[in-house]
Design a protein around this motif. Structure first.
Motif, PDB file in Angstrom:
ATOM      1  N   ALA A 104      20.873  -7.550   7.210  1.00  0.00           N
ATOM      2  CA  ALA A 104      21.201  -6.902   5.935  1.00  0.00           C
ATOM      3  C   ALA A 104      21.635  -7.928   4.897  1.00  0.00           C
ATOM      4  O   ALA A 104      21.289  -7.815   3.711  1.00  0.00           O
ATOM      5  CB  ALA A 104      22.303  -5.869   6.153  1.00  0.00           C
ATOM      6  N   TRP A 135      18.577  -9.509   3.405  1.00  0.00           N
ATOM      7  CA  TRP A 135      17.960  -8.646   2.392  1.00  0.00           C
ATOM      8  C   TRP A 135      18.771  -8.651   1.102  1.00  0.00           C
ATOM      9  O   TRP A 135      18.208  -8.661   0.007  1.00  0.00           O
ATOM     10  CB  TRP A 135      17.848  -7.226   2.930  1.00  0.00           C
ATOM     11  N   GLU A 169      17.579  -9.853  -2.614  1.00  0.00           N
ATOM     12  CA  GLU A 169      17.712  -8.972  -3.775  1.00  0.00           C
ATOM     13  C   GLU A 169      18.405  -9.699  -4.922  1.00  0.00           C
ATOM     14  O   GLU A 169      17.977  -9.628  -6.076  1.00  0.00           O
ATOM     15  CB  GLU A 169      18.504  -7.720  -3.361  1.00  0.00           C
ATOM     16  N   ARG A 213      10.151  -6.760  -5.602  1.00  0.00           N
ATOM     17  CA  ARG A 213      10.399  -5.615  -4.741  1.00  0.00           C
ATOM     18  C   ARG A 213       9.516  -4.446  -5.145  1.00  0.00           C
ATOM     19  O   ARG A 213       9.102  -4.317  -6.295  1.00  0.00           O
ATOM     20  CB  ARG A 213      11.869  -5.220  -4.799  1.00  0.00           C
ATOM     21  N   GLY A 245      19.485  -1.756  10.782  1.00  0.00           N
ATOM     22  CA  GLY A 245      19.529  -1.453   9.359  1.00  0.00           C
ATOM     23  C   GLY A 245      20.753  -2.021   8.686  1.00  0.00           C
ATOM     24  O   GLY A 245      21.427  -2.902   9.221  1.00  0.00           O
ATOM     25  N   MET A 246      21.062  -1.482   7.526  1.00  0.00           N
ATOM     26  CA  MET A 246      22.086  -2.054   6.664  1.00  0.00           C
ATOM     27  C   MET A 246      23.474  -1.478   6.912  1.00  0.00           C
ATOM     28  O   MET A 246      24.459  -1.970   6.367  1.00  0.00           O
ATOM     29  CB  MET A 246      21.697  -1.844   5.199  1.00  0.00           C
ATOM     30  N   ASP A 274      19.841   4.538   7.602  1.00  0.00           N
ATOM     31  CA  ASP A 274      18.850   3.909   6.733  1.00  0.00           C
ATOM     32  C   ASP A 274      17.566   4.732   6.783  1.00  0.00           C
ATOM     33  O   ASP A 274      17.274   5.394   7.788  1.00  0.00           O
ATOM     34  CB  ASP A 274      18.545   2.478   7.189  1.00  0.00           C
ATOM     35  N   LYS A 314       9.396   1.068   9.829  1.00  0.00           N
ATOM     36  CA  LYS A 314       9.748  -0.015   8.911  1.00  0.00           C
ATOM     37  C   LYS A 314      10.891   0.423   8.004  1.00  0.00           C
ATOM     38  O   LYS A 314      10.854   1.504   7.416  1.00  0.00           O
ATOM     39  CB  LYS A 314       8.527  -0.429   8.081  1.00  0.00           C
ATOM     40  N   ASN A 315      11.895  -0.422   7.907  1.00  0.00           N
ATOM     41  CA  ASN A 315      13.049  -0.155   7.051  1.00  0.00           C
ATOM     42  C   ASN A 315      12.633  -0.315   5.585  1.00  0.00           C
ATOM     43  O   ASN A 315      11.985  -1.297   5.219  1.00  0.00           O
ATOM     44  CB  ASN A 315      14.169  -1.141   7.407  1.00  0.00           C
ATOM     45  N   GLN A 375      14.519  -0.962   3.175  1.00  0.00           N
ATOM     46  CA  GLN A 375      15.329  -2.060   2.626  1.00  0.00           C
ATOM     47  C   GLN A 375      15.960  -1.695   1.273  1.00  0.00           C
ATOM     48  O   GLN A 375      15.975  -0.552   0.831  1.00  0.00           O
ATOM     49  CB  GLN A 375      14.490  -3.339   2.536  1.00  0.00           C
ATOM     50  N   ASN A 415      17.736   1.574   0.592  1.00  0.00           N
ATOM     51  CA  ASN A 415      18.801   1.595   1.588  1.00  0.00           C
ATOM     52  C   ASN A 415      19.992   0.772   1.131  1.00  0.00           C
ATOM     53  O   ASN A 415      19.860  -0.178   0.351  1.00  0.00           O
ATOM     54  CB  ASN A 415      18.286   1.087   2.934  1.00  0.00           C
TER      55      ASN A 415
END
Length: 659
Positions: free
Chosen positions: A134, A137, A141, A147, A349-350, A354, A370-371, A373, A377
C-alpha cells in the motif's frame, strides 16, 4: 461501513442484538451498542483505579470508537490500553487503525515490534507485506504516476451513512440511515436510524427521496439489484423475530406493481439463522451473485452464485473458488458485462475492505482478482462499486460510475463517490511461453498464550510448529510428510482437486483442514499463484480448564439453546478427530443466588451439554458432566459490585482433558 449492522463485517459476529438492558460500557460493547458504549466508557475510565481496570476500559473504548468510524481517537485509547497492561492485542488494534488511516510506515513499525514482543514474526507477515504494498501505491500516487481513475465525492451525501449505489432507470438507488429513514427507533451501534433505500435522480438536481413504503420498514433494508426488465428487485433485509432476539440478514424479492413494489418475500434458498446479503444480478438476469456467512464457506463472508432455472426459480447456490474467496470477508459483488467487482479484506490490499475486479476465463475459471488501487481504494473500507455509463472505444474509452467508502474527509460516516475511468496503454507483451503453477503453503501453528502454562490465559497470536506431521489426502490417495523448520509444507496443486489435510504432533490435539483447487485461475497476467492454509494444533493441557465460548443458557434453564450448538458441534468434531482423549464438561454459575440452587442448576447444564455430545455420536464413556455452582469464580470482585461482564465470565461452560 462498520457502522451498519447490515454489513456484519466482524469475522465471528453472526448477528446484532437490537435491544438489551445496558448497565456498563463493557456490556454495551459486547452487545454491539457502540454509540451507547462511548460516553459510558469515558466516564468509567475516569473512575477506574487500577491499571488493569484502566486497560480494560481503554481497550473497550478504542473498539467502540473504531466501530463508530473514529480511528484517530481510537489510536490514543489503544495506546493507553497497552500502557495499562491490556497486552499486545491493544497494539495490534492500533496498527490496524494506522493502516486504515494510511499511516503505513508507522503501522509496519508497530507490527514489527509486536512480532518481537510475542515471539512470532509469522503472525504479522501478511499485515506487514500489505502495508508495504500500500505504501508503494501511495508513493506512486504522490509522484504523479499516470492513473486510470479519478474520483470525487457525490453531491448528495449526507452527514449519515450513504453507501452501495446501484443504477436503475436513470436514477441511483442507495442505502442510508439518514434521518428520513423509516421508523423512529435508534440503532445503538451507530446512534442513528436503521437503514433504508433511497433514490436520487441523475439529472443533476441531486434530489433524494425515500424508496417504496412497502420495501422500507422499521428493519434494515439495503443493497438492491434489479432484473433486466425492471420488474423484479432482490435486496437485503435484516430482521429479528422478536425485539429481544438476534437479527439476521436475508435476501428478499419484490415485484413491481405499477409505480410501486409488492410486499417482499425471502428467496427460497435462504436458511434461517444465517446471514445473506449484497445480491447482484447479471445483465440477462440469469445469474445471481451474493455474499453470505455459511458453514461451507472458506472463512468470514464468501461470495456465492446461483443460476435461474427454466421455471424462474433459483438453483442451489455454489461457493466461488479460493482465488476469490479467502479466510477473510468477501462482500458487495456487482456485475458489469462479464466483469465481477467485489470487496475483500482477505486479499492483499490497503486496509479494511478493498475493491477488486475479475472476469471469466475458460472452463468456468476466473482471472486472478486485481486490486483497483488508489484513488478508488484507501486505507478505510471501500465497497459497492457500480458502473453507470461507457463512452468511446479503444484507448479513448471512458467509464463512469459510483462506489462507496468510509475514508476520512467525507460528509458522513460512509459516503458515495463518483469515478471516471479511462483506458491506459497496455503493457508490452512478453513472448516467453506461459507456464501456470499454483502452490499451496500449509502451515501448522499453535497459539501463543500470555501464560504458557494456562490455556485460559490471553492468546497473543500464533507461531509455526516445526517438524509436525501432515497427512495430505486427495480422494483415496494420501501421503504423510513432515513440515520444515518454519512449520510449512509447500505443495504444487493439481487442478480441480479436493484436498484434505490432517496435522499431528505429540502432546497436541490433531487438527484438520481442506482446500479446493477447483477452477483456480490460469491467468496469463498472473500465471504463478500462492495460496495459504493454516492448521492450528491445540497443545494438550491435562486437567486444566478450557472455557468454551458462546454457550449461554436461558434464565433458570438447562437446555441447550440453538446459539450454543455450533460451539458444541466444534467440540464434537475435536473429540472425533482425537478418539483417545476423555474429557470433563464443567458448568459454572456466577456468585449470585443460593449455593445449593446454583450447584443443582450447573450440574443440569453440564449434563445437558454431555447429552448433546452423546447425541452427536460421542461415546458416553468419553465425557463426564460436572457442575461447580459458584465454587470456582474466575473474576475477583465483590458480588454486589460485579459488572454484568464479570458475571458473564463467571457463567461459563468449560472442558478439561482428563486422560
Amino acid at each position: 461501513m462498520r457502522q451498519a449492522c447490515i454489513l456484519l463485517l466482524l469475522a465471528f459476529m453472526t448477528a446484532c442484538t437490537y435491544t438489551a438492558k445496558i448497565t456498563d460500557g463493557a456490556t454495551a460493547v459486547d452487545r454491539k451498542q457502540y454509540d451507547v458504549a462511548v460516553p459510558m466508557l469515558q466516564r468509567e475510565y475516569k473512575k477506574a483505579k487500577s491499571r488493569k481496570e484502566k486497560g480494560e476500559v481503554a481497550m473497550n473504548l478504542g473498539a467502540a470508537l473504531r466501530e463508530t468510524g473514529q480511528d484517530e481517537k481510537a489510536l490514543d485509547w489503544f495506546q493507553l490500553a497497552y500502557d495499562n497492561s491490556a497486552g499486545p492485542e491493544a497494539l495490534r488494534e492500533k496498527a490496524a487503525a494506522l493502516k486504515r488511516l494510511e499511516r503505513y510506515e508507522e503501522a509496519i513499525n508497530v507490527y514489527t515490534d509486536l512480532g518481537f514482543e510475542i515471539g512470532s514474526k509469522y503472525e504479522f507477515r501478511r499485515d506487514i507485506s500489505g502495508a508495504e504494498l500500500a505504501q508503494t501505491w501511495l508513493d506512486a500516487e504522490k509522484a504523479g504516476k499516470d492513473r486510470a481513475f479519478t474520483v470525487a465525492p457525490a453531491e448528495f451525501n449526507s452527514r449519515q451513512a450513504d453507501y452501495a449505489p446501484v443504477p436503475f432507470e436513470q436514477r441511483l438507488i442507495f442505502t442510508s440511515d439518514r434521518s428520513a429513514a423509516a421508523g423512529d427507533e435508534t440503532f445503538n451501534w451507530t446512534g442513528r436510524g436503521f437503514t433504508d433505500l433511497f433514490v436520487v435522480d441523475l439529472d443533476g438536481s441531486n434530489s433524494v427521496t425515500a424508496f417504496d413504503d412497502l420495501i422500507n420498514t422499521v428493519d434494515h433494508e439495503g443493497t438492491p439489484t434489479f432484473s433486466p426488465d425492471g420488474k423484479q428487485m432482490i435486496f437485503t433485509r435484516c430482521t429479528a423475530p422478536a425485539k429481544r432476539e438476534d437479527a439476521y440478514c436475508g435476501l428478499y424479492v419484490s415485484e413491481r406493481v405499477g409505480e410501486g413494489w409488492s410486499s417482499a418475500r425471502p428467496l427460497p434458498f435462504v436458511k434461517p439463522g444465517a446471514n445473506y446479503m449484497h445480491p447482484a444480478l447479471t445483465a440477462d438476469g440469469k445469474r445471481l451473485f451474493f455474499s453470505a456467512l455459511l458453514e461451507d464457506g472458506w472463512g468470514g463472508y464468501d461470495i456465492y452464485v446461483t443460476d435461474r432455472k427454466a421455471d424462474g426459480s433459483w438453483g442451489d447456490p455454489a461457493l466461488m473458488n479460493r482465488a476469490i474467496n479467502t479466510q477473510g470477508n468477501e462482500q458487495f459483488p456487482s456485475i458489469d458485462a462479464d466483469t465481477l467487482y467485489f470487496s475483500s479484506d482477505g486479499l492483499e490490499g490497503m486496509g479494511g475492505l478493498d475493491i477488486f475486479r475479475t472476469h471469466p476465463l475458460k472452463n468456468g475459471r476466473y482471472a486472478v482478482p486485481k486490486n483497483l488501487q488508489i484513488p478508488v481504494n484507501s486505507g478505510a473500507d471501500d465497497f459497492g462499486f457500480s458502473v453507470v455509463n461507457r463512452e468511446g472505444s479503444g484507448l479513448s474509452a471512458t467509464m463512469t460510475g459510483y462506489f462507496s467508502s468510509a475514508r476520512p474527509g467525507g460528509a458522513g460516516s460512509d459516503d458515495i463517490y463518483t469515478y471516471t475511468r479511462r483506458v491506459l496503454p497496455p503493457p508490452p507483451v512478453d513472448p516467453t511461453p506461459i507456464v501456470y503453477k499454483n502452490v499451496l503453503d500449509v502451515t501448522v501453528v499453535e497459539k501463543i498464550y500470555e501464560d504458557p502454562t494456562n490455556p485460559s490465559s490471553r492468546v497473543l497470536g500464533v507461531r509455526p510448529i516445526p517438524n509436525a506431521t501432515i497427512i495430505a489426502s486427495v480422494g483415496e490417495q494420501s501421503r504423510t510428510v513432515n513440515t520444515d523448520e518454519e512449520g510449512r509444507l509447500s505443495l504444487v496443486l493439481v487442478d480441480d482437486q479436493a484436498y484434505q489435510f490432517r496435522a499431528e504432533r505429540e502432546e497436541y490435539l490433531a487438527a484438520e483442514g481442506r482446500f479446493s483447487s477447483l477452477n483456480l485461475p490460469k491467468d496469463p497476467d498472473a500465471p504463478n499463484q500462492r495460496y495459504e492454509l493454516e492448521l492450528e494444533l491445540d497443545k494438550i493441557f491435562r486437567n486444566q480448564e478450557v472455557v468454551l465460548k458462546n454457550i449461554y443458557y436461558d434464565f433458570d434453564k438447562s437446555f441447550i439453546r440453538d446459539d450454543a450448538q455450533p460451539t458444541l458441534n466444534n467440540l464434537t468434531a475435536l473429540l472425533k478427530r482425537n478418539p483417545d482423549i476423555r474429557i470433563e464438561l464443567g458448568s459454572h454459575t456466577d456468585c449470585q443466588g443460593r449455593a445449593g440452587y446454583n450447584q443443582t442448576l450447573s450440574q443440569a447444564r453440564a449434563q445437558a451439554a454431555v447429552d448433546y455430545l452423546v447425541q452427536q455420536g460421542i461415546d458416553q464413556s468419553r465425557v463426564e458432566a460436572k457442575g461447580y455452582g459458584k465454587e470456582q469464580l474466575i473474576e475477583e470482585c465483590i458480588c454486589e459490585r460485579c459488572t454484568e461482564e464479570q458475571h458473564q465470565r463467571n457463567r461459563r461452560t468449560s472442558f478439561r482433558i482428563l486422560e
